[in-house]
Structures are given as C-alpha cells and as structure tokens.
Design an enzyme around this catalytic site. Structure first.
Site, PDB file in Angstrom:
ATOM      1  N   CYS A  21      -8.793 -28.223  -5.392  1.00  0.00           N
ATOM      2  CA  CYS A  21      -7.736 -27.343  -5.895  1.00  0.00           C
ATOM      3  C   CYS A  21      -7.855 -25.957  -5.273  1.00  0.00           C
ATOM      4  O   CYS A  21      -6.862 -25.353  -4.842  1.00  0.00           O
ATOM      5  CB  CYS A  21      -7.825 -27.229  -7.414  1.00  0.00           C
ATOM      6  N   CYS A  88      15.919   4.512 -24.627  1.00  0.00           N
ATOM      7  CA  CYS A  88      14.662   4.903 -23.983  1.00  0.00           C
ATOM      8  C   CYS A  88      13.794   3.670 -23.729  1.00  0.00           C
ATOM      9  O   CYS A  88      13.216   3.513 -22.649  1.00  0.00           O
ATOM     10  CB  CYS A  88      13.907   5.898 -24.856  1.00  0.00           C
ATOM     11  N   ASP A 485     -35.509   4.658   6.989  1.00  0.00           N
ATOM     12  CA  ASP A 485     -35.470   6.091   7.248  1.00  0.00           C
ATOM     13  C   ASP A 485     -36.663   6.699   6.507  1.00  0.00           C
ATOM     14  O   ASP A 485     -37.220   6.069   5.598  1.00  0.00           O
ATOM     15  CB  ASP A 485     -34.156   6.669   6.729  1.00  0.00           C
TER      16      ASP A 485
END
Length: 802
Positions: A21, A88, A485
């Site tokens: 599916c 409204c 780093d």
C-alpha cells in the site's frame, strides 16, 4: 518569472495495511506534476511530500484517492475574534476554504470558534487568511496538544470474533481427547458468517479499493484466502447435506479472521508506543504561564505569551517558554531536553529552555522565543521529520513489496492447480492455496524499518541526541573515523589569558591594545582578552577600521597605527620577524597553550610588539569519549586552526590518533575530504559557524547544541548536551537502531521465504498460517520497541555522583 518555491506537505493516509500500500501511494503521488520527492511511512500512516508551490493538496489527495486510498483530514481549532453577525462567520468560512489544503471549514458565531479540516495546510496559513479577511485568529491550545498517535481500533471486534469462533474450535479440541462429534453444519455456517462478512468487512473494503486501483495488499490476500475457505465450506455443506456428517472448514476462515484482527489490534497498540517519545516531549510544555504585568503575576494561556514578556516560575514548576533569567538563581532539570541527568545551576543572565523543571528557586524569566521557535518545538519538529523519512535500506523493501502480492497470488494459484491435478483432491488443494494466501505478510516488511527508526530516534531524542533523518542514522552506524574540532568541542570553549610578553611597552598597554582590537568580536579568545582587561581594571584602547581576517585574526587602527592581532600565519604574511619570541612561545606551545601575536606597522616595517598566551580546559569526559570510540574500532582525528604544538599536546593527552593543525576555517572541509580519500566513513564533530563547511563535507556531521544555529542546521546529528561522550552515544544508538532494522528485515524476509513454501507443500494448516501471519507484524514492532531500553553511558561526573 521565478519558479514556485518548493514546500513540504504532510498528508495523513487512510486505508494502508501493508508495504505494498505504501509503495502504491508513493507511486501515485510521484506522478503528480510538480512533486519532487515522496516518503510514505506505513507506521505513522503519513506521507511527506516535497512539491512546487503550484501543487495543491487537493491534487495530491485526488492522486491518493485514485490509488485506492484516502487522505485523512486533520482538524485545526481556531479562536476567531471580531465577528458580529452571521455575515462575518460566512466571510471567515469563505476565507478559510480558499486556503490550499482546506477540505471543510465551519465557523460557530456563538462560540467564536472555527473547526477546519485540512490536508496539508498549516495553521499559520489559516491564521493569516483570517487576518487578511479582517478578523483575528489564534490556534486553540495547538502548541500544548499532544501529537496525533496512530489510531487504536476498538477491542470489541476481536472479542466478538473470538466468541463466535470458539464454538467452531470445540469439536477440534474434542478430537484431541478422542471425542468425535461436531456442531451441525448449519450452526457452523451461522457462527462463521458474521465473522466473515461483518467483523471481517474491513478486509473486503480494503481489498476492493486495491482491486479498483489495480494493485494488491495484505487485505486482498486475507479476503481471498478466508473467502476460499468459507466458500468451500458452504459448497460442501449444500452439496452433501443429508448425506451424513461431513468435514467443513468454517473454523479455518473464522479463526483466521479472528487471529488477524487480534494481530492488527496488538500491532496498533505497539505502533502507538513508538510515538511516545514525541508525546512525552510535547507534554513538557505547560498550558499556562504566569506573566508579570504591572507588578502582579497573571496566569494566561501559553499562546498569549509574547517574546519580551517577563514570567515568574516557582520552584517545582516547568519553565513555560525559552527565556533568559532576569532575577533569581535555581537548579534546573533539563534532562528530558538535553539528556543531562544531573541538574544544572542557572542564575541571572543565563538562558533556560522551555520544558525544563525549576527545582528549588524562584525565577523571573524574560521570554526570548515562543511557539514554533522554542527549543522544544524545534526538537519535536526535528524528531518528527526524522521519523517521516525513509532510510536508504528501505528501498530494497519497497521494490520487493511492489511485486509481493501478485507473486503470492500466482504461487497460490499454482499450488491450487498442482495439488488438484496431481492428487485429484481439490478440497486439500484449496486448503493449501488458502494457507499460502494467509501466511504471506507484506505488512511485516513494511513495518520493519519505520518502527525501528521511530523507536531509535525517539529514545535518542529523550537522551539529548537529535538525529536529523533516517539517512544520517544509517550513515552514523558505519562511521570508522571521527574528526573533532578542538575549541568548544573537546575543550570548554572558555579560554583565559595565561601569560603575555610585551616589547617596547608594558603588559598593561599591550592588553589595552589587544582589548581594543577585539572589542565587538564574539570569538572565545576575544572574550578571554576582555575578561583579562576587566580583571586588571584596564580600559581598551579606541580601535577604528576593525576588520576580521578569517582564520588569521583581526586588523585595526589603534593610536593612529595599523595593528594586527592574530596567528603566526598572519605574522608570516606580514613579514614580521618573530625570531626573538620563538623560544618563549615554543615553551608555552609545548605546554599546550595557544599563542596569539600582536604587530604594528612602523616606518621601518611591521614590527612585533607582543605575544598573548591562552589556556583552555579540556572537558572532563573527552578522554573517556576517545577511549569509547577506540573500543568500537573508530579512529579519531583532531582538525583545528590552533598551532601544531598546542594541538599535538592535547592530542597526546587525550589519546587522539591524528592531528591536522593550523587548518584555516575554509580549509577544514578540504581536510575532511582528504580523510575520505582512503575510503573512510567520516563523522565531523564541531560547534561553530566555522565548522559548518566541514560538517557538510563529512559523511555525517555532529553538532554541539551549545554552538551556532548554522552548525546545527548543517549537521545530521545534534547533541543537546555539549559532552563529547555523547558522540560515542550517538554512534552507539545508531548502531543499535540499524541492528534492529536488519533483524526485523531478516525475520520478515525469512518468515515469508520459509512460510510460503511450507504452505505450498501442504505442511501448514490454514489456521496456523493465519496465526503466524497475524503475529509476524506484532513481533517486528515489539522487537523495535526493545530499543526503548537503551541508555547512554554515564559521563565520569555522573558516575561519581552515582
């Protein structure tokens, strides 16, 4: 004309039952013009679509419908302000319905609420549409509601099917004890029919959709198999009625339906548990906040709080939103956000994240972020994105799932014909074909990967490890080199001035010049200079025309002369003679100190005027982090702009295998690329904006959340607690999750590869085949849920506390 911007849409898909599916939905969506990528997650029943701005959600929904599935609507509740009449309400409805992705909109004037059903439209777009129409709108508790979990079906169909099927099994159980009796055929028919066509109706509905879409799914196999057993029983009953007892197979069809319903129910329960991490994070946000207004604290809904508001947080309460402490001091529990198990002390000037628990002090906090911009909201969004995307390993599963059902139907057909022709026993041939149909389970294949990803990324997030997507998770488990780093990653990132030497001036004058040049800079070394000047009571010199020289230092005009502050590389570029300080600097570098130089332009050339030496504290867990990575067979590298002597000293102290020193920010990505030439899989760990190119160049970037936003956006994994030990944890949870994915896929493939031939050769009873199919998916999801037991290793500090 500019092309429409690409946007991301998420659609809830209804009707999917197996991997076939999901593949069908993906193909249908990919065929919509303007769609660039699609990822369908069977476990969450959602589709993530990247498409051009001209692609409407309605077109996507129509493509899904034609494929035989439906796009489920999500309901958004809005509070509407400014309405005075029915006109409204009608206008607001019209404005909402015009938003792409809105299916229906209903506005209630009496309650001043709007209920909007959407398929991909964002709440922000709905609010904007209402405002453009001349009204006010706000989401009703949108941020405080838990995310939708996969829908859990009721247990009553399973119970009803079991009650009706149990009498059909009694005669079979009686045979085990030598009792040979059976229910009348008509009674068996009466019991099996509601199980087949009422309680099992979902299989027929789903199968019909698949047939109309010219595809197949698991429900089609179940419908075919149980219908064959049921039909054979009806045929035998009607043709042999009155001829004495005859063996029927109603119990096979009814029990198969019952077992599969039980399996689906258990599967849904297990799938809900894979989303617990997100719901737990969402639950961290309180519904209300106590805002200080006019000298009084007023409790208001969380959505009414704005950036800049001052909040009062009492002991024992959760911090409502991200903010900065303006008054007070308290221990803060941030464990569910950062994975840091020990409370941390926060005081005036410190930042605190929304969702953290204030343990023992009264705090006043100025809000710095609200809504979707808070740390908690970004964490949830990142986890949801990770869970929505597919891992590369899923591609093989998708290809298999696309042809799985037709192949199974073909095998069942061959089984029926071969047994029928060879033996003449068409009853047994039908039963063997039924067993083939009902034991095949594409659902287990479809759930194997997404459930493991959801569980793995969820438990990682609850421990402060945010995995950006499934690809980053899959890549991290294969990493064999980790590049770090230095500053802010392996060290605290808070260097201090340890010593200085001046020429032609006092050390105080040298410090004043350096502080003037570094004024306004956010670099950690600049902060160390300012702290040293402040502690000594020295005012920085005025500096003009200040210019940053990336990777080298700074240039400015101080006391009328051009002055530089920076690295040895910068001094060499300026042709400064540094020989008289080399001996002094070398001794400090060997001791692990960083060195910065100051030079000034004179009539006779650029002259050296001094050197400043810095020290930075190594993080307590750095050594243990390197040890754990080595234990996993992972090589470690330090890539830093610091000088070789200082970097080498720290590398030896921590046990790091390789050092790449004096690397300019723009060259860090090249250093990562050089490491990759040997075929290594590289993870880069950094925290600054200068690390972003290297994070992007690595196979997977790992960013410390204490660093910059650009670094975190570039990285595939973000560590909410700036502890290097979490690097090893991130790789560990990635390996554990990937192991679960492989286990799930192995058992899903082996189950089908072994079960289907056994059924085809008549070695499996259809009911046993049905039981095996029903619980294969459950076992896959349950295995994925075992990831929730994973815990990160304790840091040295935590171990001492315990």
């Amino acid at each position: 004309m500019n092309a429409p911007a690409t946007r991301n849409l998420e659609l809830p898909i209804e009707g999917m039952t197996c991997a076939s599916c999901a593949v069908r939905v993906e193909k249908a969506l990919q065929q919509v013009p303007g769609v660039t990528s699609v990822a369908v997650n069977l476990a969450t029943e959602r589709a993530r679509v990247d498409a051009g701005g001209a692609v409407s959600p309605a077109a996507l929904a129509e493509a899904v419908r034609k494929a035989g599935y439906t796009v489920g609507g999500e309901t958004v509740s809005l509070a509407i302000g400014g309405m005075t009449c029915a006109s409204c309400a009608g206008r607001v409805e019209k404005a909402l319905r015009a938003v792409p992705g809105v299916k229906t909109a209903a506005v209630n004037l009496a309650t001043e609420r709007a209920e909007v059903e959407v398929t991909g439209a964002s709440t922000e777009s709905l609010v904007a549409a209402v405002r453009d129409a001349g009204y006010q709108a706000s989401s009703v508790s949108a941020a405080s509601e838990a995310p939708r979990a996969p829908k859990l079906p009721g247990a009553w169909p399973v119970i009803a099917a079991a009650v009706l099927s149990l009498p059909l099994l009694i005669p079979m159980a009686g045979e085990w004890f030598g009792l040979h009796w059976m229910l009348p055929g008509r009674v068996q028919w009466l019991l099996a029919t509601p199980v087949q066509f009422w309680l099992g109706a979902r299989f027929y509905r789903s199968a019909w959709k698949a047939v109309r879409a010219r595809t197949g799914n698991m429900d089609l196999l179940v419908a075919l198999g149980t219908s064959a057993a049921y039909g054979l029983s009806v045929y035998t009953l009607l043709t042999h009625e009155g001829a004495g007892p005859v063996h029927l197979y109603f119990e096979a069809s009814a029990v198969i339906v019952t077992l599969i319903l039980l399996g689906k129910w258990l599967e849904a329960r297990a799938k809900r548990q894979t989303t617990e991490a997100i719901r737990a994070l969402q639950a961290l946000r309180p519904d209300t906040a106590r805002v200080v207004r006019d000298g009084r604290d007023v409790e208001v809904p969380i959505d009414d709080v704005n950036a800049g508001d001052e909040l009062m947080v009492r002991p024992g309460e959760r911090v409502p939103l991200d903010g900065e402490i303006v008054r007070g001091r308290s221990a803060i529990d941030e464990s569910l956000l950062t994975g840091e198990s020990m409370p941390v002390t926060r005081e005036t000037g410190d930042a605190v994240p929304g969702g953290a628990v204030n343990l023992d002090g009264l705090l006043y906090i100025r809000v710095t972020a609200t809504g979707a911009e808070t740390l908690l909201a970004r964490i949830i969004r990142l986890v949801e994105t990770a869970q929505a995307k597919k891992a590369p390993i899923q591609r093989l599963v998708d290809r298999v799932s696309g042809v799985f059902v037709p192949v199974v139907i073909l095998i069942a057909t061959v089984t029926l014909l071969a047994w029928g022709v060879a033996t003449g026993d068409w009853t047994q041939a039908t039963l063997n074909a039924v067993a083939v149909l009902v034991i095949a389970c594409p659902c287990a294949l479809g759930l194997a990967t997404p459930t493991a990803i959801m569980a793995g990324t969820g438990i990682a997030a609850r421990n402060g490890i945010l995995i950006k997507d499934a690809e980053a998770l899959e890549t991290a488990q294969a990493v064999n080199v980790v590049a770090f780093d230095k500053t802010g990653t392996l060290t605290e990132g808070r260097p201090r001035v340890d010593a200085m030497t001046a020429f032609g001036m006092t050390e105080g004058e040298l410090l004043a010049i350096a502080a003037g040049i570094q004024r306004g800079s956010g670099h950690p070394l600049a902060q160390a200079i300012h702290d040293a000047a402040s502690a000594a009571g020295i005012m920085p010199n005025d500096a003009h025309d200040v210019t940053a020289l990336p990777g080298r230092g700074m240039r400015a005009t101080v006391n009328g002369a051009t002055t530089w502050f920076g690295s040895r590389r910068l001094m060499e570029e300026l042709d400064v003679r540094a020989s008289r300080l080399d001996a002094v600097a070398a001794s400090h570098v060997t001791a692990g100190r960083s060195v910065s130089w100051l030079a000034r332009k004179t009539a006779s050339g650029n002259e050296l005027i001094g050197v400043v030496l810095f020290t930075d504290t190594v993080k307590p867990s750095a050594r243990e982090a390197i040890r754990r990575l080595h234990a996993e067979g992972i090589r470690t590298v330090m890539v830093t702009g610091d000088n070789r002597g200082s970097a080498g000293m720290m590398a030896r102290e921590l046990g790091i295998d390789d050092v790449r020193a004096d690397v300019l920010p723009e060259n860090k990505a090249e250093a990562i690329a050089a490491l990759r030439t040997s075929g290594a899989r590289i993870a880069m760990v950094g925290d600054g904006i200068n690390d972003a190119p290297a994070l992007a160049a690595a196979d997977v970037g790992i960013a410390m959340a204490s660093g910059t936003d650009v670094a975190m956006q570039t990285a595939g994994i973000t560590l909410m607690h700036d502890d290097p030990l979490r690097v090893a944890d991130a790789i560990a949870v990635s390996k554990r999750t990937y192991r679960k994915i492989r286990q799930n896929l192995f058992w899903a493939f082996v189950y089908n590869l072994a079960g289907i031939p056994l059924a085809a050769f008549g070695l499996l009873n259809p009911m046993l085949a049905g039981a095996a199919m029903a619980f294969s998916s459950v076992s896959v999801v349950t295995n994925a849920l075992l990831l929730r037991r994973w815990q990160p290793a304790a840091s040295p500090g935590e171990a001492r506390q315990k």
